[in-house]
Scaffold this active site. Sequence first.
Site, PDB file in Angstrom:
ATOM      1  N   GLY A  28      58.878 -25.582  19.529  1.00 20.78           N
ATOM      2  CA  GLY A  28      59.312 -25.802  20.907  1.00 20.78           C
ATOM      3  C   GLY A  28      58.492 -25.025  21.919  1.00 20.78           C
ATOM      4  N   ALA A  29      59.029 -24.883  23.152  1.00 21.50           N
ATOM      5  CA  ALA A  29      58.263 -24.377  24.297  1.00 21.50           C
ATOM      6  C   ALA A  29      56.960 -25.180  24.369  1.00 21.50           C
ATOM      7  CB  ALA A  29      58.011 -22.872  24.199  1.00 21.50           C
ATOM      8  N   LEU A  30      57.127 -26.483  24.425  1.00 19.38           N
ATOM      9  CA  LEU A  30      55.998 -27.411  24.256  1.00 19.38           C
ATOM     10  C   LEU A  30      54.993 -27.302  25.400  1.00 19.38           C
ATOM     11  CD1 LEU A  30      57.980 -30.558  23.001  1.00 19.38           C
ATOM     12  CD2 LEU A  30      56.882 -28.763  21.637  1.00 19.38           C
ATOM     13  N   HIS A  31      53.712 -27.405  25.031  1.00 20.70           N
ATOM     14  CA  HIS A  31      52.626 -27.366  26.012  1.00 20.70           C
ATOM     15  C   HIS A  31      51.649 -28.489  25.673  1.00 20.70           C
ATOM     16  CE1 HIS A  31      50.477 -25.448  22.730  1.00 20.70           C
ATOM     17  NE2 HIS A  31      51.337 -24.437  22.707  1.00 20.70           N
ATOM     18  N   HIS A  34      50.639 -29.067  22.001  1.00 24.06           N
ATOM     19  CA  HIS A  34      51.606 -29.880  21.241  1.00 24.06           C
ATOM     20  C   HIS A  34      51.474 -31.354  21.638  1.00 24.06           C
ATOM     21  CE1 HIS A  34      53.936 -25.901  21.399  1.00 24.06           C
ATOM     22  NE2 HIS A  34      53.828 -26.111  20.107  1.00 24.06           N
ATOM     23  N   LYS A 145      44.433 -26.899  14.499  1.00 22.90           N
ATOM     24  CA  LYS A 145      43.431 -26.004  13.912  1.00 22.90           C
ATOM     25  C   LYS A 145      43.555 -24.599  14.477  1.00 22.90           C
ATOM     26  CE  LYS A 145      39.737 -29.381  13.152  1.00 22.90           C
ATOM     27  NZ  LYS A 145      38.378 -29.728  13.655  1.00 22.90           N
ATOM     28  N   ASP A 147      46.019 -22.729  14.362  1.00 17.87           N
ATOM     29  CA  ASP A 147      46.629 -21.963  13.279  1.00 17.87           C
ATOM     30  C   ASP A 147      45.897 -22.347  11.991  1.00 17.87           C
ATOM     31  OD1 ASP A 147      48.999 -20.671  14.725  1.00 17.87           O
ATOM     32  OD2 ASP A 147      49.131 -22.757  15.331  1.00 17.87           O
ATOM     33  N   GLN A 150      47.270 -21.355   8.502  1.00 16.29           N
ATOM     34  CA  GLN A 150      48.482 -22.137   8.250  1.00 16.29           C
ATOM     35  C   GLN A 150      48.120 -23.565   7.823  1.00 16.29           C
ATOM     36  OE1 GLN A 150      51.993 -22.181  11.009  1.00 16.29           O
ATOM     37  NE2 GLN A 150      51.126 -24.087  11.730  1.00 16.29           N
TER      38      GLN A 150
END
Length: 273
Positions: A28-31, A34, A145, A147, A150
Amino acid sequence: MIIARSVLELQSALDPRDGTIGFVPTMGALHIGHRSLIDAARRENDTVVVSIFVNPTQFLPGEDLSKYPRREEADFKICELSGVDVLFYPDVSGMYGEDEVRICAPDGRGYILEGASRPGHFDGVLTVVMKLLNQVRPTRAYFGKKDAQQLALITQMVKNFFMDVEIVPMDTVREGDGLALSSRNVYLSPQERVEALKISASLKRATKQVMQGNLSAESIRQEMASILEPLNVEYIAIVNRAFESIDEVILGNTIILVAARVGTTRLIDNVWM
Ligand code: AMP
């Protein structure tokens, strides 16, 4: 857009649908970073599912779990406007029970770099991603990419567990001045935001050095360290796609990564070359 708050609601939203499912897991806290993943999922699939879940098991004690930005209303709007079909918004009790089976990150590449700074972090990431992939059963799942470690570990998990999903890597989206978008950027004061630009500047300089034919990892690291001063740098790493440390940049098979603290905010960034 259907908002599913439980696995049961998710399944009844997805069961009647045919065709491919594109899935974007988020906290969340989408930007707009995302958004680029959601847009790709929209272009490439019949149905788009986004999850918003601040996963407690990937935060270490003392990290920012309780203050991680939560923006339910704005996030719902962004998803709706981006053409998301199903927003999966579970609560912690719907995702985790008592004394559960966990996924363990590999001993080697799960415990270097991010895994060394945040031991156990990737166990939590892999466990929640395994749960989400089993719940949504997507054709394709999209990961940034930004992350990088991850992304590498999720790709490895999917391979090691013979999971039937395509992992789609997506380029890092940046602000006009180079700062990589991150939900954690909201923690930065205006002064810290200026300081944080040293991170992308160091990666830009590294890219320039490589383009000029300087492939020596040691000299690139030194140059980056001088640009990053006086930030509190956790690591500057030059690795191949398998996350093995390398002495010389290999074009097409290198990732240069930085983790640094700006004030109390920990930021990561990287370039792939
Ligand atoms: P998060 O909500 O931070 O867990 O991120 C959800 C997904 O968005 C992850 O796959 C991230 O790698 C990806 N992501 C985060 N920031 C960016 C960015 N600036 N550009 C592209 N993807 C990103």
